[in-house]
Design an enzyme around this catalytic site. Structure first.
Site, PDB file in Angstrom:
ATOM      1  N   ALA A  37      68.101  68.656 167.271  1.00  0.00           N
ATOM      2  CA  ALA A  37      67.713  67.342 166.763  1.00  0.00           C
ATOM      3  C   ALA A  37      67.608  66.274 167.846  1.00  0.00           C
ATOM      4  O   ALA A  37      67.286  65.123 167.553  1.00  0.00           O
ATOM      5  CB  ALA A  37      68.724  66.895 165.706  1.00  0.00           C
TER       6      ALA A  37
ATOM      7  N   ARG B 240      54.667  67.938 168.205  1.00  0.00           N
ATOM      8  CA  ARG B 240      54.110  67.623 169.517  1.00  0.00           C
ATOM      9  C   ARG B 240      55.151  67.918 170.595  1.00  0.00           C
ATOM     10  O   ARG B 240      56.323  67.584 170.432  1.00  0.00           O
ATOM     11  CB  ARG B 240      53.746  66.141 169.527  1.00  0.00           C
ATOM     12  CG  ARG B 240      53.163  65.632 170.816  1.00  0.00           C
ATOM     13  CD  ARG B 240      52.900  64.137 170.672  1.00  0.00           C
ATOM     14  NE  ARG B 240      52.580  63.533 171.952  1.00  0.00           N
ATOM     15  CZ  ARG B 240      53.004  62.328 172.318  1.00  0.00           C
ATOM     16  NH1 ARG B 240      53.738  61.602 171.500  1.00  0.00           N
ATOM     17  NH2 ARG B 240      52.665  61.845 173.494  1.00  0.00           N
TER      18      ARG B 240
ATOM     19  N   GLY C 268      71.141  71.241 179.847  1.00  0.00           N
ATOM     20  CA  GLY C 268      70.189  72.178 180.415  1.00  0.00           C
ATOM     21  C   GLY C 268      68.902  72.149 179.617  1.00  0.00           C
ATOM     22  O   GLY C 268      67.937  72.831 179.930  1.00  0.00           O
TER      23      GLY C 268
ATOM     24  N   GLY D 119      62.357  69.610 167.053  1.00  0.00           N
ATOM     25  CA  GLY D 119      63.194  70.189 168.119  1.00  0.00           C
ATOM     26  C   GLY D 119      62.789  71.613 168.452  1.00  0.00           C
ATOM     27  O   GLY D 119      62.140  72.285 167.664  1.00  0.00           O
TER      28      GLY D 119
ATOM     29  N   ASN E 232      57.273  67.982 176.769  1.00  0.00           N
ATOM     30  CA  ASN E 232      57.092  68.471 178.142  1.00  0.00           C
ATOM     31  C   ASN E 232      56.914  69.983 178.091  1.00  0.00           C
ATOM     32  O   ASN E 232      57.879  70.707 177.843  1.00  0.00           O
ATOM     33  CB  ASN E 232      58.312  68.089 178.994  1.00  0.00           C
ATOM     34  CG  ASN E 232      58.192  68.568 180.440  1.00  0.00           C
ATOM     35  OD1 ASN E 232      57.600  69.602 180.722  1.00  0.00           O
ATOM     36  ND2 ASN E 232      58.771  67.803 181.348  1.00  0.00           N
TER      37      ASN E 232
ATOM     38  N   THR F 172      59.514  72.125 180.471  1.00  0.00           N
ATOM     39  CA  THR F 172      60.904  72.293 180.031  1.00  0.00           C
ATOM     40  C   THR F 172      60.941  73.014 178.681  1.00  0.00           C
ATOM     41  O   THR F 172      61.864  73.777 178.405  1.00  0.00           O
ATOM     42  CB  THR F 172      61.635  70.941 179.933  1.00  0.00           C
ATOM     43  OG1 THR F 172      60.912  70.084 179.057  1.00  0.00           O
ATOM     44  CG2 THR F 172      61.769  70.283 181.285  1.00  0.00           C
TER      45      THR F 172
ATOM     46  N   PHE G 155      74.911  76.105 173.851  1.00  0.00           N
ATOM     47  CA  PHE G 155      74.380  77.043 172.842  1.00  0.00           C
ATOM     48  C   PHE G 155      75.158  76.995 171.542  1.00  0.00           C
ATOM     49  O   PHE G 155      75.213  77.975 170.805  1.00  0.00           O
ATOM     50  CB  PHE G 155      74.343  78.470 173.408  1.00  0.00           C
ATOM     51  CG  PHE G 155      73.791  78.547 174.810  1.00  0.00           C
ATOM     52  CD1 PHE G 155      72.504  78.108 175.074  1.00  0.00           C
ATOM     53  CD2 PHE G 155      74.562  79.003 175.864  1.00  0.00           C
ATOM     54  CE1 PHE G 155      71.991  78.141 176.361  1.00  0.00           C
ATOM     55  CE2 PHE G 155      74.051  79.035 177.160  1.00  0.00           C
ATOM     56  CZ  PHE G 155      72.761  78.604 177.404  1.00  0.00           C
TER      57      PHE G 155
ATOM     58  N   GLN H 124      63.019  76.337 177.694  1.00  0.00           N
ATOM     59  CA  GLN H 124      63.994  76.324 176.610  1.00  0.00           C
ATOM     60  C   GLN H 124      63.684  77.415 175.588  1.00  0.00           C
ATOM     61  O   GLN H 124      64.587  78.068 175.070  1.00  0.00           O
ATOM     62  CB  GLN H 124      63.996  74.947 175.940  1.00  0.00           C
ATOM     63  CG  GLN H 124      65.309  74.647 175.257  1.00  0.00           C
ATOM     64  CD  GLN H 124      65.381  73.235 174.736  1.00  0.00           C
ATOM     65  OE1 GLN H 124      64.406  72.482 174.800  1.00  0.00           O
ATOM     66  NE2 GLN H 124      66.525  72.859 174.212  1.00  0.00           N
TER      67      GLN H 124
ATOM     68  N   GLU I 279      66.436  75.902 169.313  1.00  0.00           N
ATOM     69  CA  GLU I 279      66.961  77.108 168.675  1.00  0.00           C
ATOM     70  C   GLU I 279      65.905  78.060 168.145  1.00  0.00           C
ATOM     71  O   GLU I 279      66.168  79.240 167.937  1.00  0.00           O
ATOM     72  CB  GLU I 279      67.924  76.690 167.550  1.00  0.00           C
ATOM     73  CG  GLU I 279      69.181  76.112 168.140  1.00  0.00           C
ATOM     74  CD  GLU I 279      69.985  75.238 167.198  1.00  0.00           C
ATOM     75  OE1 GLU I 279      70.909  75.748 166.592  1.00  0.00           O
ATOM     76  OE2 GLU I 279      69.673  74.032 167.081  1.00  0.00           O
TER      77      GLU I 279
END
Lengths: 345, 750
Positions: free
Chosen positions: B518, B638, B477, B712, B641, B644, B250, B648, B715
């Site tokens: 990133a 895009r 993770g 990404g 997955n 996941t 993190f 996240q 965050e």
């Protein structure tokens, strides 16, 4: 962590003898709080006598009430049908505390003996009269947001963290003790003490005394526990309140109220209890009782909010126990005890 | 074959992780391992007068005690490492090398390492070391510090200036028909990953020179290799950093180097491999933190809600030996079309531990301040908060004037309103109630810069039909093993079961520190390039092989399909990869690939966007806030997955919730020690706090960021959530809260 010896006890008498004869010896049961403090070098016992093998793990009828063996786990006590039905405040207090894993390990005898969550107590580099008498109290001038508003001294402003203890104080539970001087019974409100000049002593137990059971007296009224915490689960109380009401028709025959998170011990409010006795429940009456209960509170720099929060919480606990307002969840569950409930719809 | 990328493949390392088979940094079995324990400073400012190790050295099992008096000398940090400014104001790291002098700059600073044959003996002996200090009063107050600076850039990046004026915000504010100026304060928070810091260092002599193997909880194996080799004066190629699994970072575990350096020094002196595992309480001193902020937001607007000026000034703090500056204007600088825009950052150097990036550095608390101010302005103008944002929708980047690479924020607002039932609420503050609780709805815009960095990868095809793709990135993770396996499988036209992805090792092809959301945009294209290159090599092999059905074809005439090379014009003509390799008597074939951002970065401004809508319940008489519902819609390009990604993003949202309602690290204002130092008393959200989080994404590929179209997502979930909740609490109570976290003591009416 400091090196220590470890023994398993087989009888209460043997456990008492083992602890009494070694300086710095201590009992260990679930160890959920004690081992953390040992790892932080706050507690440095020379010998741990493990009392978890002792045959103190039953819940049985006792003089019209219930006897909870000191080795009964917090989980087992909380979900016991008799406890949930007759003493919902006890189940609510237990289930609104800690986590499932901790409750599975923690014992009924150990829970009321857990040490304060004052952060200065937990850091050996900070001054703390409770940990090292004579070093001073860092919380007095430091962060005292979670500290006491009743009964504190200049030596110590810590609070007692147990939820269970607040419910037991309101129910006038009895504590059975075996020690080097034999057995005795302690009224629960007398188990813990105020800090005074000797904050290193949390309780009135003498060295070597072992709690063997917690006895809940016969009780036919309503009991309830409410707790404010900073997240929906697994947090100590900022303020909590246990109420035990016995009714005589539409009037209150006897009311007992204990506050948590406000003092070095579960804080009974006798003047407020006296005010409630013999009266018909009403919001007005309950408000008056909260004013009386908090009249002599003495806040520190960061905890004046506890006066408002405490009064509001005590009012709600009285309203919910008396039935003037509904419980926020089924009696005897964490949902009834948790102010704000869980997240979600 | 159906593409693997974009499918909800289960985490490929999930089983390893839940069964304990995944090896984390503290878990490597190194023969002859010894254990280090740290003695830390009990005071925040002063000089060590003496360290008495006598009792510790006599304790059973103790091998050595390192202090500043006997520790090996370290080289100072370089000015820059792999492009990031390390030293000076705005620099990213603490440049204080451990155990080099007697100065104490914060409580919890490492002062000695005790090495013993067991962990228990090391820790006990550490408690026997006696340190005496020449104490000086610590400076602990952000607004009363004697050493204040105005850093020019964030980490030396010219694109990230910290003191900027566009137009004339001062004049525009003075002239604005509607003005708002408020101060927003946020507390220090800690990353608190479940895995604490740990390092194992082993020195060996190979061919007469010293060689260091370092297992460390780092999300930057290459930066670590660079810094450690430089500090210890050994050639870079003689330092091997390994970290295949990280238990959450993190923002921590990337930029503070004292823990591995202490371990490496201890191992060198003890002449044995040494492991140092940091305790939870140490994490509040050596693992980095998000600094507290005091932000002044000034908005000027027309009566119909058009922003004319925005000034965002931040006061924040760092330690004595780090220039790290929480870049609070990251959202203000780009979110709204405002002609007069200014921001400034003032840094106070205090006697507190060093801060470092933490999930949404700048965006999380800076965006909170901006989006709360926008909500206040909307109330002032009697406008719907969404409408105010639409009236100031930025069609281009207001700071640079560049067009966006891809922006679909309007769709996010629309869908978010639909999900939460925005139109059904009574917009009047303090108008909705259920039993003891007030109900409130709130919203905020969210964003995250879509960074991309250069990276390399290697792809290997094996004769048995399997493949391996490698790059020195990290599994935090975040799902890196999973999505890069998916991307590589598609790049090689193989099923995911036949492809492995390896990471977390400085010996692998170059990759940057995993940060700034990133990783996908950086590593994905490099993996694809390596896959293309190895397939090119395989094609050339087949073309030259007279026994191949592809013999004599041109490379362009061939393609990879379902694990075979085939002729595009006649796909039945072809053969499996393994067949080609086996005939060539090659056990394997490998190729490298690299990818980096190009001039698209000059042409476009790259950001992800989103809108967060929440419903809260406020039990005002006890100050208790609970999240009833959160619906967020994100435009993140895009998705690689969705499974996941979902995890996240809800993790980010939960962290944003924690920063809003409960997370706070307090340093004692007398002595500078962290007051709360464990996870029972430092509250992160529990499951009961986070039950109803609904996240969606538009899944519109970014046409410019890379061939994958993916930005990404690490965050963006954390950003936006704090303001949406705070604004909902206003709607519920009619009261503004401008200090994070919103703990019950603050919310309770006085």
């Amino acid at each position: 962590m400091y090196p220590f010896q470890y023994q398993r006890a087989t009888t209460p008498e043997q456990a008492v003898a083992a602890v009494a004869k070694v300086s710095g010896a201590a009992f260990v049961a679930g160890g959920t709080s004690q081992l953390d403090l040992m790892k932080e070098d706050v507690l440095r016992p020379s010998l741990l006598v493990d009392v978890s093998p002792l045959p103190l793990k039953t819940i049985s009828a006792f003089e019209g009430g219930l006897r909870l063996g000191a080795g009964v786990s917090n989980t087992a006590a909380a979900i016991h049908p008799e406890v949930q039905a007759r003493y919902p405040a006890v189940s609510e207090a237990l289930l609104a505390g800690a986590s499932t894993q901790i409750r599975n390990m923690a014992s009924m005898g150990g829970n009321p003996l857990q040490r304060t969550r004052c952060p200065y107590f937990r850091d050996p580099a900070q001054p703390c009269n409770k940990r090292e008498p004579g070093t001073g109290c860092a919380a007095l001038k430091g962060l005292n947001r979670v500290h006491a508003i009743f009964g504190a001294s200049t030596a110590c402003v810590a609070t007692h963290p147990s939820d269970l203890a607040v419910a037991l104080a309101a129910l006038d539970a009895q504590v059975q003790v075996t020690g080097p001087g034999g057995t005795r019974t302690i009224a629960f409100p007398d188990l813990h003490r105020l800090p005074g000049d000797t904050p290193q002593q949390d309780t009135t137990l003498v060295p070597g005394e072992l709690i063997t059971s917690i006895d809940l007296p016969s009780f036919t009224g309503r009991s309830h526990y409410l707790k404010v915490r900073e997240r929906a689960s697994y947090a100590f109380a900022l303020v909590s309140c246990a109420v035990a009401l016995e009714m005589d028709g539409k009037k209150i025959r006897r009311a007992r109220v204990a506050l948590g998170g406000v003092a070095h011990k579960p804080w009974r409010v006798p003047a407020a209890e006296a005010l409630l006795a013999g009266k018909k429940p009403s919001e007005k009456l309950f408000r008056a009782a909260t004013e009386v209960a908090f009249a002599d509170a003495k806040p520190l720099e960061h905890n004046a909010y506890k006066l408002t929060m405490g009064r509001n919480l005590m009012l709600r606990a009285l309203l919910e126990t008396s039935g003037l307002q509904p419980l926020q969840g089924p009696a005897g569950t964490a949902f009834a005890a948790s102010v704000g409930g869980v997240g979600g719809e | 074959m159906v593409e693997a990328t974009g499918t909800p493949l289960d985490r490929v390392d999930g089983r390893l992780k839940v069964t304990g088979a995944a090896r984390y940094s503290a878990e490597w079995d190194v023969p002859g391992l010894t254990y280090g324990a740290i003695v830390t400073s009990t005071v925040a400012h002063g000089t060590v007068r003496a360290i008495d190790s006598t009792a510790a050295l006599r304790a059973p099992g103790v091998l050595t005690v390192l202090t500043h008096e006997n520790a090996p000398r370290l080289q100072p940090f370089p000015e820059k490492v792999n492009g990031s400014l390390f030293r000076g104001e705005g620099g990213i790291t603490e440049t204080r090398q451990p155990l080099q002098d007697a100065n104490v700059e914060y409580a919890g600073q490492p002062l000695a390492v005790v090495v013993a044959d067991t962990l228990e003996r090391a820790r006990h002996a550490a408690s026997l070391v006696r340190v005496t200090y020449e104490q000086r009063p610590p400076e602990l107050n952000i607004t009363a510090s004697s050493r204040r600076t105005l850093p020019e850039t964030f980490t030396g990046n010219k694109e990230e200036k910290l003191q900027v004026t566009v137009g004339d915000p001062k004049v525009a504010l003075a002239a604005a028909p509607v003005k708002l100026e408020q101060v927003y304060e946020s507390a220090i928070t800690h990353h608190n990953p479940i895995e604490q810091l740990a390092s194992i260092a082993r020195w060996e002599t190979r061919n007469g020179s010293e060689f260091l193997t370092l297992y460390d909880t780092t999300r930057g194996v290459e930066n670590m290799q660079e810094v450690v080799s430089n500090s210890l004066s050994v050639p870079k190629e003689n330092v091997h950093v390994i970290c295949p699994f990280i238990g959450g970072a993190f923002g921590s575990k990337g930029w503070l180097f004292a823990p591995p350096l202490l371990t490496a020094m201890a191992a060198r002196v003890a002449k044995r491999p040494v492991k140092i595992e940091w305790r939870r309480q140490d994490m509040f001193a050596v693992a980095g933190q998000r600094a507290a902020t005091r932000q002044t937001l000034s908005l000027g607007a027309t009566r119909d809600g058009k922003l004319t000026a925005l000034q965002h000034d931040t006061q924040t703090h760092s330690s004595q030996s780090s220039g790290y500056t929480e870049p609070c204007a990251r959202v203000s600088r780009m979110m709204y079309a405002v002609p007069n825009l200014g921001f400034a950052h003032q840094l106070s150097h205090l006697h507190l531990p060093s801060p470092c990036p933490m999930r949404g550095p700048g965006e999380t608390v800076g965006g909170w301040a901006l989006e709360c101010a926008m909500d206040e302005l909307a109330a002032e103008l009697n406008l719907d908060p969404v409408e105010l944002r639409l009236r100031n929708y930025a069609e281009t980047n207001p700071e640079t004037g560049k067009p966006w690479s891809s922006k679909h924020l309007r769709e996010c607002y629309a869908r978010g309103q639909e999900l939460i039932g925005w139109s059904k609420r009574n917009p009047k503050p303090r108008s909705m109630r259920e039993g003891n609780t007030l109900i409130g709805y709130g919203m905020a815009t969210t964003m995250y810069p879509a960074a991309r960095r250069p990276a390399e990868a290697k792809a290997t095809l094996f004769a048995d039909g399997r493949a391996l793709v490698q790059s020195a990135t990290h599994e935090l993770g975040n799902g890196a093993y999973t999505i890069f396996r998916q991307i590589s499988a598609d790049g090689l036209a193989l099923p995911v079961e036949r492809v492995r992805f390896e990471l977390g090792d400085s010996a692998l092809p170059n990759a940057p520190t995993s940060g700034g959301s990133a990783t996908t945009a950086t590593i994905g294209p490099a993996a694809l390039a390596a896959c293309r290159n190895v397939l090119g090599a395989l094609k050339r092999l087949a073309i030259r092989d007279a026994q191949s059905p592809l013999y004599g074809a041109t490379e362009d005439a061939l393609e990879a399909r379902d694990g075979r090379l085939v002729r595009k014009a006649a796909p039945t003509q072809g053969e499996e990869y393994g067949t080609i390799l086996r005939r060539a008597k090659l056990p394997s074939l490998e190729a490298s690939g690299e990818a980096k951002p190009g001039d698209e970065r000059e042409k476009y401004s790259f950001y992800s966007f989103g809108a967060v809508f929440v419903k809260v319940r406020v039990d005002e008489l006890t100050g208790t806030i609970r999240l009833a519902q959160l619906c967020a819609v994100y435009d993140v390009g895009r998705l690689m997955n969705p499974k996941t990604a979902h995890s996240q993003i809800i993790g980010g949202v939960s962290m944003g919730l924690g920063a809003t309602l409960m997370e706070e690290t307090h340093y004692d204002q007398q002595n500078g020690r962290a007051v709360v130092r464990n996870l029972a008393d430092y509250h992160v959200p529990s499951m009961a706090d986070t039950p109803n989080i609904q996240v969606e994404w538009l899944n519109i590929p970014d046409p410019h960021i890379s061939e994958l179209g993916a930005r990404g997502i690490g965050e963006i979930g954390c950003v936006g959530t704090p303001a949406a909740i705070t604004n909902a609490v206003y709607h519920a109570t009619g009261r503004r809260f401008r200090s994070l976290p919103l703990t019950p003591d603050k919310v309770l009416p006085t």
